[in-house]
Design a protein around this motif. Sequence first.
Motif, PDB file in Angstrom:
ATOM      1  N   ALA A 118       0.972   8.480  -4.970  1.00 33.36           N
ATOM      2  CA  ALA A 118      -0.056   9.409  -4.487  1.00 33.36           C
ATOM      3  C   ALA A 118      -1.093   9.767  -5.541  1.00 33.36           C
ATOM      4  O   ALA A 118      -2.277   9.927  -5.220  1.00 33.36           O
ATOM      5  CB  ALA A 118       0.612  10.672  -3.941  1.00 33.36           C
ATOM      6  N   LEU A 155      -8.556   8.567  -7.520  1.00 35.24           N
ATOM      7  CA  LEU A 155      -9.680   7.877  -6.889  1.00 35.24           C
ATOM      8  C   LEU A 155     -10.762   8.890  -6.503  1.00 35.24           C
ATOM      9  O   LEU A 155     -11.953   8.682  -6.774  1.00 35.24           O
ATOM     10  CB  LEU A 155      -9.196   7.119  -5.656  1.00 35.24           C
ATOM     11  N   ALA A 156     -10.345   9.996  -5.879  1.00 31.63           N
ATOM     12  CA  ALA A 156     -11.282  11.049  -5.493  1.00 31.63           C
ATOM     13  C   ALA A 156     -11.852  11.753  -6.717  1.00 31.63           C
ATOM     14  O   ALA A 156     -13.051  12.053  -6.784  1.00 31.63           O
ATOM     15  CB  ALA A 156     -10.588  12.062  -4.579  1.00 31.63           C
ATOM     16  N   GLY A 210      -7.295   4.384 -10.568  1.00 30.63           N
ATOM     17  CA  GLY A 210      -7.961   5.285  -9.630  1.00 30.63           C
ATOM     18  C   GLY A 210      -9.282   5.796 -10.168  1.00 30.63           C
ATOM     19  O   GLY A 210     -10.288   5.839  -9.451  1.00 30.63           O
ATOM     20  N   ILE A 221       2.051   2.379  -3.470  1.00 29.57           N
ATOM     21  CA  ILE A 221       1.091   2.943  -4.434  1.00 29.57           C
ATOM     22  C   ILE A 221       1.340   4.438  -4.542  1.00 29.57           C
ATOM     23  O   ILE A 221       1.352   5.139  -3.530  1.00 29.57           O
ATOM     24  CB  ILE A 221      -0.362   2.679  -3.980  1.00 29.57           C
ATOM     25  N   TYR A 238      -1.835   3.528 -13.010  1.00 31.43           N
ATOM     26  CA  TYR A 238      -2.328   3.929 -11.690  1.00 31.43           C
ATOM     27  C   TYR A 238      -3.385   5.020 -11.791  1.00 31.43           C
ATOM     28  O   TYR A 238      -4.298   5.103 -10.968  1.00 31.43           O
ATOM     29  CB  TYR A 238      -1.168   4.392 -10.797  1.00 31.43           C
ATOM     30  N   PHE A 270      -2.617   7.978  -7.512  1.00 35.05           N
ATOM     31  CA  PHE A 270      -3.707   6.996  -7.529  1.00 35.05           C
ATOM     32  C   PHE A 270      -4.842   7.447  -6.620  1.00 35.05           C
ATOM     33  O   PHE A 270      -6.018   7.393  -7.001  1.00 35.05           O
ATOM     34  CB  PHE A 270      -3.197   5.626  -7.083  1.00 35.05           C
ATOM     35  N   TYR A 271      -4.503   7.880  -5.411  1.00 36.07           N
ATOM     36  CA  TYR A 271      -5.539   8.312  -4.461  1.00 36.07           C
ATOM     37  C   TYR A 271      -6.203   9.608  -4.923  1.00 36.07           C
ATOM     38  O   TYR A 271      -7.403   9.809  -4.713  1.00 36.07           O
ATOM     39  CB  TYR A 271      -4.908   8.491  -3.077  1.00 36.07           C
ATOM     40  N   ILE A 272      -5.427  10.469  -5.564  1.00 32.02           N
ATOM     41  CA  ILE A 272      -6.012  11.698  -6.114  1.00 32.02           C
ATOM     42  C   ILE A 272      -7.014  11.355  -7.210  1.00 32.02           C
ATOM     43  O   ILE A 272      -8.123  11.882  -7.253  1.00 32.02           O
ATOM     44  CB  ILE A 272      -4.901  12.620  -6.665  1.00 32.02           C
ATOM     45  N   GLY A 274     -12.882   4.744  -8.361  1.00 27.73           N
ATOM     46  CA  GLY A 274     -13.672   5.869  -7.861  1.00 27.73           C
ATOM     47  C   GLY A 274     -14.989   6.025  -8.605  1.00 27.73           C
ATOM     48  O   GLY A 274     -16.036   6.264  -7.989  1.00 27.73           O
ATOM     49  N   ALA A 318       0.823  -1.205   0.000  1.00 25.21           N
ATOM     50  CA  ALA A 318       0.000   0.000   0.000  1.00 25.21           C
ATOM     51  C   ALA A 318       0.857   1.254   0.000  1.00 25.21           C
ATOM     52  O   ALA A 318       0.517   2.261  -0.638  1.00 25.21           O
ATOM     53  CB  ALA A 318      -0.929  -0.002   1.213  1.00 25.21           C
ATOM     54  N   SER A 319       1.997   1.203   0.697  1.00 22.62           N
ATOM     55  CA  SER A 319       2.882   2.370   0.757  1.00 22.62           C
ATOM     56  C   SER A 319       3.564   2.636  -0.576  1.00 22.62           C
ATOM     57  O   SER A 319       4.032   3.747  -0.833  1.00 22.62           O
ATOM     58  CB  SER A 319       3.938   2.167   1.850  1.00 22.62           C
TER      59      SER A 319
END
Length: 416
Positions: free
Chosen positions: A171, A177-178, A372, A169, A368, A173-175, A376, A166-167
Amino acid sequence: MDKHTMLPVLLKTDAPRFLIIGGDAAGLQKAQELLRQNRDIRLRVVARSFSPAFSSLLSGYPQVALLEREYDSNDLKNTDFVIVAANDTALEHEVKQQADHQNVWVHLVHRPELSDFHLDVKPAKKQDNEKKYSKLAFRIAAVFLAVFFGYSLSAIITVDQLGLYASQIPAPFYIMLAVGFFAQLVDGAVGLGYGVTCSTSMMLFGVNLASISGSIHTAEMFSSAVSGYSHYRFGNVNKKLFLWLVIPGVIGAVAGSLLLIFLGNKYEDVTYAIVSTYTFIIGIRLIIIAFRKNIEKKPVKTTGILGFAGGFFDAFGGGGWGPIVTSTLLAKGRKSKYVVGTVSLAEFFITLTASLVFFSSLGVKYVYIVAGLIIGGMMAAPLAARLAGKLPQKAAILAVAALVMISSLRVFLRFL
């Protein structure tokens, strides 16, 4: 209606004649409640259009008359109780006034305080118990599967290893995702905005236009599949309009994708300028229409051309299907719920076509980012489908106009 003046009354439904006005989910619910109480009830339903679920009533209840047309005062003749399920204030007042004059009792689903009676039909206790047992069985099965797969996974990957993966992955990707969640929420509920939101975010990472369009369409293919299916389930799709949009739209998507691949970024600014000018004008028209007392329904004579243009600009410019197709149909007075549902379902086939063309020529890049957007978007799609049609017509049109004009201004600023 003052609750202190209400008197509970049990009504035999063998003789009374019922009329429902409205063919969407609210009307369907009232029809099902009446038919659950008495499957031989004398019932007519009047609406401009019916959802697929409403149409299926004919097979199981041949006595139910579905009249696909505008409401007419003559519909109150030979009627004892009328239920207005359409969320239309002008229509509700019109029916209430005419029904009072003819001594017909009225129930307004969206204005219960003005109703003459309330419809309180509860399902049988057996059906309630069956639903409870079904939910309980589903929850038990879900918990069992979660524990089973969790235990099986723990034997392969330790908690420390999972944290390490998880670490690693990135950043973005999470952006994404949102971004994917928000973009699909807007697109599924209002009918546009996915491509504009995603492309703007991806430009921040310096992705070129061809890769932006390819990544967006690859991701949107999954979310639009969930969104389109959800809209179809909730009865938000007009099948005739769908066919007139999807076939030319697919052809336009192929043409736009090929043109973008072979010409590269040479005509990027020109394309965005054309789309933005068109959508900005449409946005102004929508604002004018939203503040009219009655939105006049006009025929759409060039639906095929509209679908082709939407598919072409969507593939070539990385977005445009929603702003072009949705805004044009709403400007013609079409009901927002069915416009959004139909356009969303057709969008799946447009994105699928564009994705296949881009994939065969460019491959899949920026995995990635695509992942995401996919995750999302799929999370937001069912929620967005439930929101469609919940907003009043004026609010939905103004929301579309705002998104169209903001996206147009964003492109205009690039030329300054």
